[in-house]
Scaffold this motif. Structure first.
Motif, PDB file in Angstrom:
ATOM      1  N   LEU A   1       0.832  -1.198   0.000  1.00  0.00           N
ATOM      2  CA  LEU A   1       0.000   0.000   0.000  1.00  0.00           C
ATOM      3  C   LEU A   1       0.868   1.251   0.000  1.00  0.00           C
ATOM      4  O   LEU A   1       0.558   2.235  -0.686  1.00  0.00           O
ATOM      5  N   ARG A   2       1.950   1.235   0.764  1.00  0.00           N
ATOM      6  CA  ARG A   2       2.839   2.400   0.820  1.00  0.00           C
ATOM      7  C   ARG A   2       3.441   2.675  -0.565  1.00  0.00           C
ATOM      8  O   ARG A   2       3.520   3.838  -0.990  1.00  0.00           O
ATOM      9  N   THR A   3       3.828   1.622  -1.271  1.00  0.00           N
ATOM     10  CA  THR A   3       4.413   1.797  -2.597  1.00  0.00           C
ATOM     11  C   THR A   3       3.404   2.377  -3.576  1.00  0.00           C
ATOM     12  O   THR A   3       3.752   3.200  -4.431  1.00  0.00           O
TER      13      THR A   3
ATOM     14  N   LEU B   1       2.612   0.405 -11.654  1.00  0.00           N
ATOM     15  CA  LEU B   1       3.892   0.967 -12.081  1.00  0.00           C
ATOM     16  C   LEU B   1       3.945   1.141 -13.593  1.00  0.00           C
ATOM     17  O   LEU B   1       4.521   2.129 -14.088  1.00  0.00           O
ATOM     18  N   ALA B   2       3.341   0.222 -14.332  1.00  0.00           N
ATOM     19  CA  ALA B   2       3.315   0.369 -15.788  1.00  0.00           C
ATOM     20  C   ALA B   2       2.509   1.599 -16.187  1.00  0.00           C
ATOM     21  O   ALA B   2       2.890   2.352 -17.102  1.00  0.00           O
TER      22      ALA B   2
ATOM     23  N   ALA C   1       4.841  10.309  -7.118  1.00  0.00           N
ATOM     24  CA  ALA C   1       5.844  10.534  -8.163  1.00  0.00           C
ATOM     25  C   ALA C   1       5.193  11.120  -9.410  1.00  0.00           C
ATOM     26  O   ALA C   1       5.729  12.045 -10.041  1.00  0.00           O
ATOM     27  N   ALA C   2       4.016  10.585  -9.771  1.00  0.00           N
ATOM     28  CA  ALA C   2       3.325  11.083 -10.960  1.00  0.00           C
ATOM     29  C   ALA C   2       2.859  12.520 -10.767  1.00  0.00           C
ATOM     30  O   ALA C   2       2.992  13.355 -11.678  1.00  0.00           O
TER      31      ALA C   2
ATOM     32  N   LEU D   1      10.558  12.575 -17.211  1.00  0.00           N
ATOM     33  CA  LEU D   1      11.658  11.616 -17.046  1.00  0.00           C
ATOM     34  C   LEU D   1      11.916  11.319 -15.569  1.00  0.00           C
ATOM     35  O   LEU D   1      12.261  10.181 -15.205  1.00  0.00           O
ATOM     36  N   ALA D   2      11.769  12.325 -14.698  1.00  0.00           N
ATOM     37  CA  ALA D   2      11.932  12.093 -13.259  1.00  0.00           C
ATOM     38  C   ALA D   2      10.863  11.141 -12.743  1.00  0.00           C
ATOM     39  O   ALA D   2      11.137  10.271 -11.896  1.00  0.00           O
ATOM     40  N   CYS D   3       9.635  11.287 -13.249  1.00  0.00           N
ATOM     41  CA  CYS D   3       8.568  10.363 -12.876  1.00  0.00           C
ATOM     42  C   CYS D   3       8.937   8.937 -13.283  1.00  0.00           C
ATOM     43  O   CYS D   3       8.772   7.996 -12.498  1.00  0.00           O
ATOM     44  N   LEU D   4       9.442   8.774 -14.497  1.00  0.00           N
ATOM     45  CA  LEU D   4       9.850   7.447 -14.966  1.00  0.00           C
ATOM     46  C   LEU D   4      10.980   6.889 -14.104  1.00  0.00           C
ATOM     47  O   LEU D   4      10.988   5.696 -13.761  1.00  0.00           O
ATOM     48  N   ALA D   5      11.933   7.737 -13.730  1.00  0.00           N
ATOM     49  CA  ALA D   5      13.036   7.289 -12.879  1.00  0.00           C
ATOM     50  C   ALA D   5      12.531   6.811 -11.525  1.00  0.00           C
ATOM     51  O   ALA D   5      13.029   5.808 -10.978  1.00  0.00           O
ATOM     52  N   CYS D   6      11.540   7.502 -10.976  1.00  0.00           N
ATOM     53  CA  CYS D   6      10.957   7.084  -9.700  1.00  0.00           C
ATOM     54  C   CYS D   6      10.297   5.707  -9.818  1.00  0.00           C
ATOM     55  O   CYS D   6      10.394   4.869  -8.911  1.00  0.00           O
TER      56      CYS D   6
END
Length: 427
Positions: free
Chosen positions: A240-242, A307-308, A249-250, A401-406
């Motif tokens: 749940l935390r993830t 995540l996808a 991040a998004a 790109l930062a969102c993707l890195a996260c």
């Protein structure tokens, strides 16, 4: 019908027809009269609330002529949402959720009625409008967690993905239809017409709440529901935390909405109407994703799907920045991002509803409201700050790109999240 569906049941969807695999699954609306009334009531009131939001903004700007004063409307709503969101979740885990939802809806209806009266009387007081918006935020923060936490009690677990898709349809209908209807009513009959329509629209949700059975939390009777206990629970439940971290991040890195005016001026010829198109494109994509969500119920790897979807959001936003100057390509990429956000939201909500015990659902929904209210504001600050140091286009690209890195970092740090299986949910 029974409203106490087991929370540890596995998500085994019924066999799907080809149509159901494409279009939104209507099974929850057909199988539960309680859910059907709640969904319809919330859809109608969502349209009405968006009409009211437009009317308040129009009134404030007409009275002040100040874009800053109009922006303060959002702040007036944000403060009670964040301040009372966690508390509302704790209350929802302590009392009858039906009563709490009824009280909150009645409070929102009363505020809309007050707005109607002030418009009809021509009070012309910005302070009254600010106070009304703050009250709206408070009533929503108190009752919103209860309304969300009651859904798993109205439906069996295997129908929750479809129900969350339908809830997304309801929300995005409000965000798209509401402002348009509000604008038409205000232009033809004044702000009071939008407020009065919103007040009447609350009859649908009040009726739905009134018809619900008692929905007391299933935890230990008389146990104190602490906000801190909810935060500790989330800290100790990695899946749940993830899901919350992926959403943050998004919103923080991949939400360039504050840059739309600057992008319209610098990359798209400075047309004012372009800002509206940029704002509307993600909502259109989100609505499309919800309408064509029949496949959702047949996906079991919810963590991987989250995540996808967030990765697709980040890539779409980065692509939007890279194609700056090509309006229709940019609008298409923003719509894809909105669709990805819908997919992420459906799976995240389902994980929270199924994996969390009933006595914690209210507090988790309260935390969710705070994240949803606060995350985009942090995103506005992040994107604006980077744009000031570089350029709006650079801010959009680096944010995506930062969102993707996260996402890649979360996948590497939490491989168990990728293996999360809805048939065997673990928080």
């Amino acid at each position: 019908m029974s409203t106490n569906h087991p929370t540890n049941a596995t998500l085994e969807p019924p066999p799907a027809t080809p149509r159901r695999r494409v279009l939104a699954d209507l099974t929850p609306l057909r199988s539960s009269a309680d859910y059907r009334r709640v969904w319809f009531g919330q859809s109608v009131s969502s349209i009405g609330q968006q009409m009211t939001a437009v009317a308040v903004a129009v009134q404030v700007y007409a009275l002040t002529g100040s874009a800053f004063a109009t922006g303060v409307v959002g702040l007036c709503s944000l403060i009670p949402l964040v301040g009372f969101g966690l508390y509302g979740g704790a209350v929802a885990d302590r009392v009858d959720r039906r009563k709490l939802g009824l009280i909150g809806s009645a409070g929102l209806a009363a505020v809309s009625a007050v707005l109607s009266v002030q418009a009809l009387l021509g009070l012309h007081q910005v302070g009254v409008l600010y106070a009304a918006v703050a009250l709206q935020g408070g009533f929503f923060a108190i009752s919103g967690p209860a309304r969300s936490a009651m859904i798993p009690r109205l439906l069996p677990p295997e129908q929750l993905p479809a129900a969350n898709a339908l809830n997304t349809v309801s929300m995005n209908l409000g965000m798209t239809v509401g402002p348009m209807l509000g604008g038409l009513l205000i232009a033809s009959y004044g702000a009071q017409a939008a407020y009065l329509t919103d007040t009447v629209a609350f009859a649908a949700v009040l009726y739905a709440m009134w018809r619900l059975p008692e929905l007391r939390p299933t935890g230990t009777p008389g146990a104190r529901a602490s906000v801190l206990d909810g935060l500790r629970f989330l800290r100790e439940q990695p899946n749940l935390r993830t899901s919350f971290l992926a959403d943050l991040a998004a919103m923080i890195f991949g939400l360039p909405r504050s840059l739309f005016p600057a992008l319209a001026a610098s990359s798209y010829g400075g047309h004012a109407g372009t800002v509206g198109l940029l704002v509307a494109a993600p909502a259109v994509g989100a609505l499309s994703g919800a309408l064509f969500s029949g496949w959702i119920s047949h996906i079991h790897r919810h963590g991987l799907a989250v995540l996808a979807a967030v990765a697709a959001w980040g890539l779409s936003i980065a692509g939007f920045g890279l194609t700056a100057g090509h309006l229709w390509v940019g609008l298409l990429l923003l719509a894809v991002a909105g669709c990805a956000d819908t997919v992420s939201m459906i799976f995240r909500n389902t994980m929270m509803q199924v994996a969390a015990p009933d006595e914690m659902r209210g507090r988790l929904q309260g935390i969710f409201i705070v994240v949803v209210a606060g995350g985009p504001r942090l995103g506005d600050f992040e994107s604006g700050s980077v744009a000031a140091l570089t350029s709006p286009v650079t801010s959009v690209i680096t944010g995506g790109l930062a969102c993707l890195a996260c996402v890649l970092l979360l996948a590497a740090r939490r491989p168990a999240f990728l293996r999360y299986d809805a048939r065997h949910p673990t928080p």
